[in-house]
Design a protein around this motif. Structure first.
Motif, mmCIF file in Angstrom:
data_model
loop_
_atom_site.group_PDB
_atom_site.id
_atom_site.type_symbol
_atom_site.label_atom_id
_atom_site.label_comp_id
_atom_site.label_asym_id
_atom_site.label_seq_id
_atom_site.Cartn_x
_atom_site.Cartn_y
_atom_site.Cartn_z
ATOM 1 N N ALA A 134 54.717 2.946 -3.715
ATOM 2 C CA ALA A 134 53.894 2.851 -4.922
ATOM 3 C C ALA A 134 54.760 2.263 -6.032
ATOM 4 N N ARG A 135 54.439 1.054 -6.457
ATOM 5 C CA ARG A 135 55.262 0.400 -7.479
ATOM 6 C C ARG A 135 55.153 1.086 -8.839
ATOM 7 N N ARG A 136 53.982 1.660 -9.135
ATOM 8 C CA ARG A 136 53.782 2.267 -10.453
ATOM 9 C C ARG A 136 53.709 3.799 -10.401
ATOM 10 N N ALA A 137 52.876 4.359 -9.529
ATOM 11 C CA ALA A 137 52.748 5.819 -9.536
ATOM 12 C C ALA A 137 51.976 6.315 -8.319
ATOM 13 N N VAL A 138 52.155 7.590 -8.041
ATOM 14 C CA VAL A 138 51.379 8.324 -7.041
ATOM 15 C C VAL A 138 50.501 9.327 -7.780
ATOM 16 N N VAL A 139 49.229 9.410 -7.374
ATOM 17 C CA VAL A 139 48.290 10.374 -7.961
ATOM 18 C C VAL A 139 47.856 11.343 -6.866
ATOM 19 N N LEU A 140 48.144 12.625 -7.049
ATOM 20 C CA LEU A 140 47.771 13.653 -6.075
ATOM 21 C C LEU A 140 46.407 14.235 -6.427
ATOM 22 N N THR A 141 45.451 14.043 -5.543
ATOM 23 C CA THR A 141 44.111 14.610 -5.723
ATOM 24 C C THR A 141 43.699 15.261 -4.402
ATOM 25 N N THR A 142 44.551 16.132 -3.920
ATOM 26 C CA THR A 142 44.444 16.694 -2.575
ATOM 27 C C THR A 142 43.688 18.014 -2.505
ATOM 28 N N GLY A 143 43.156 18.500 -3.620
ATOM 29 C CA GLY A 143 42.386 19.733 -3.596
ATOM 30 C C GLY A 143 43.245 20.969 -3.773
ATOM 31 N N GLY A 144 42.584 22.123 -3.705
ATOM 32 C CA GLY A 144 43.258 23.398 -3.910
ATOM 33 C C GLY A 144 43.903 23.934 -2.657
ATOM 34 N N PHE A 145 44.017 25.280 -2.567
ATOM 35 C CA PHE A 145 44.724 25.867 -1.424
ATOM 36 C C PHE A 145 43.962 27.035 -0.806
ATOM 37 N N ALA A 146 42.637 26.991 -0.886
ATOM 38 C CA ALA A 146 41.829 28.078 -0.332
ATOM 39 C C ALA A 146 42.016 28.229 1.171
ATOM 40 N N ASP A 147 42.382 27.148 1.865
ATOM 41 C CA ASP A 147 42.511 27.188 3.318
ATOM 42 C C ASP A 147 43.934 27.453 3.796
ATOM 43 N N ASN A 148 44.824 27.794 2.878
ATOM 44 C CA ASN A 148 46.206 28.105 3.246
ATOM 45 C C ASN A 148 46.426 29.607 3.039
ATOM 46 N N GLU A 149 46.392 30.358 4.123
ATOM 47 C CA GLU A 149 46.488 31.808 4.021
ATOM 48 C C GLU A 149 47.834 32.257 3.454
ATOM 49 N N GLU A 150 48.889 31.517 3.728
ATOM 50 C CA GLU A 150 50.199 31.872 3.176
ATOM 51 C C GLU A 150 50.203 31.737 1.658
#
Length: 513
Positions: free
Chosen positions: A245-261
């Motif tokens: 990514a020459r300019r930036a990375v945008v994280l829009t990956t959602g929350g963590f409801a499915d991660n029990e840890e």
């Protein structure tokens, strides 16, 4: 969860719980070790729900080359499976058509209370001030809204009405701000998240964004000297890929409801309950950023939905295992759900009489039937294993004041007040909707939810580290970030703030700041 030693923003490995870790590693990749990039773009968006689509559209419109990585087979995510409500106000054309005056200040006053305590005042102020413009942005992307109002409490109207109440006309909020409905619904029956995503994805693609589906981001690529995020390591069909990514990375990956840890570490209230997600909200974007020392906010905050039908709850009452009311039943149903699950002894029951049940149009009953029907409250108490006289005392007090059009205990609106008389029925939320009256084998708790906390970001989506400084080249929006919410939630504020701040993140990322 974040790997041990990821910094204070990670929170999850510090202190040691003694549990084995099963989440995949998210160790940052030094750019000096990357021998080859499989693709190069200006802005790399990770995750293609509503926030990702909004970010991709704005970045591409700003002239940046945009590539979106989506781990599923196509765009949509949890956004596409949502009800599709958009919490918008301030005087939209739909509000005016339905005869309601509204302002950004009134909208702010309601949301500050309903999303509180501790709503993010800076983000919320921007969101409310920009709400009418954001409405027009959706219209310009191709969404249409019928100029009609659904005028009863519900989780989801069964019509194409373009406007619905979301608790604005219930106490105490009707004393905090002038009531105006702000739940905007695009013109489709019932659930509309799919249509919102269809229009946003089409807009992003028309603007020039491209997509790599079936591609799971596994770590961020970081410049060795500057600490700037310059790409993403990913995996597709067993093959490892690296994106620049020459300019930036945008994280829009959602929350963590499915991660029990992560739930155990941050939001244990959701453990054991159902999840409102597409099954892929595993907190991966949050973890990848925390591995760089990114800070998080409000990680314990959750939304909970109880499968209690508002049309029934308002015509009767919601009680705890001891037969006691605990809230005015005409509030936004997410608020009575959170109040039940987080503060009251389970199980919870909807108590209604025959007249109240029969007054609900059949299509609005959603197939829900009472499991327990008795002629007297004493019999109902016995069937529900409540303390003798408890429910009878609750109903007697309720009826006494309802006959006067009053509810001095919880201030339910007089519209819904009426003395209850036998025969009486109890509806079990654990039976769910469209399943009749009896919980099926393996039925859950009757509650499901999702997480609201995430990465600490500026109003333009820049991810902040634990010192409060921006992580260079990294942005986040949607449920991967902490948005406008404090400890409360109202429907439409996920799609609403996800797209609003996704837009801002996309514009800022395109600028390469």
């Amino acid at each position: 969860m974040s790997p041990a030693g990821a910094g204070a923003g990670a929170g999850a490995g510090a202190g040691g719980t003694g549990r084995a870790r099963t989440s995949r590693p998210v160790t940052p990749v030094p750019a000096s070790t990357v021998e080859h990039y499989d693709a190069v773009t200006d802005v790399l968006v990770v995750g293609y729900g509503c926030a990702g689509a909004a970010a991709a559209y704005e970045a591409a419109t700003a002239g940046a080359g945009v590539l979106v990585l989506e781990r599923a087979g196509g765009p949509g995510g949890s956004s596409a499976q949502s009800g599709g409500e958009l919490y918008l106000g301030g005087g939209t054309p739909v509000q005016h058509a339905c005869g309601f005056e509204d302002s950004a200040d009134e909208m702010y006053a309601y949301l500050a209370a309903a999303l509180g305590p501790h709503a993010d005042e800076e983000k919320l102020r921007l969101y409310c001030d920009g709400s009418t413009e954001h409405f027009q942005w959706f219209v310009d992307r191709g969404l249409t809204f019928e100029p009609t109002l659904w005028d009863q409490p519900t989780w989801m109207p069964t019509t194409k009405d373009g406007l619905m109440w979301l608790g604005e006309n219930a106490w105490p909020y009707n004393e905090i701000a002038r009531p105006a409905p702000r739940g905007h619904r695009c013109a489709t029956d019932a659930f509309g998240g799919w249509l919102v995503m269809e229009k946003l994805v089409a807009a992003a693609e028309a603007a020039g964004a491209t997509t790599h589906a079936d591609t799971l981001a596994t770590a961020l690529v970081v410049d060795d000297d500057t600490g700037r995020v310059v790409g993403v390591r990913a995996r597709r069909h067993g093959r490892e890929l690296t994106y620049r990514a020459r300019r930036a990375v945008v994280l829009t990956t959602g929350g963590f409801a499915d991660n029990e840890e992560m739930l155990a570490d941050h939001a244990p209230h959701l453990i054991g309950h159902g999840k409102v997600s597409d099954g892929l909200d595993d907190g991966s974007g949050i973890r990848m950023a925390c591995a760089l020392g990114a800070a998080t906010r409000r990680m314990a905050t959750v939304e909970i939905a109880l499968t209690a039908l508002p049309a029934m709850v308002t015509r009767g009452m919601l009680v705890n295992a001891h037969g006691q009311r605990f809230i005015n039943e005409d509030v936004y149903p997410g608020l009575f759900s959170v109040a039940a699950v987080l503060t009251q002894p389970a199980p919870y029951w909807v108590i209604i009489d025959e007249e109240g049940y029969e007054s609900i149009p059949e299509k609005d009953r959603w197939g829900v039937l009472p499991l327990h029907v008795t002629g007297t409250l004493a019999e109902l108490e016995a069937e529900l294993r409540m303390p003798a006289g408890a429910l009878e005392s609750t109903v007697t007090a309720y009826n006494t004041y309802a006959a006067r059009g009053q509810d001095p205990f919880f201030h339910k609106d007089p519209r819904w007040l009426r003395p209850l008389k036998g025969p009486f029925a109890a509806v079990d939320p654990r039976a769910g909707f469209h399943q009749g009256g009896r919980p099926s084998a393996g039925a859950g708790t009757g509650a499901a939810g999702f997480t609201l906390g995430g990465l600490h970001t500026t109003v333009d989506g820049a991810v902040l580290d634990v010192s409060g400084e921006p992580v260079p080249g990294l942005y986040a929006a949607g449920r991967a970030a902490a948005g406008i919410h404090g400890e409360g939630y109202i429907s439409g504020t996920s799609l609403g703030d996800g797209t609003f701040f996704g837009r801002r993140a996309g514009k800022a990322a395109a600028g390469g700041a």
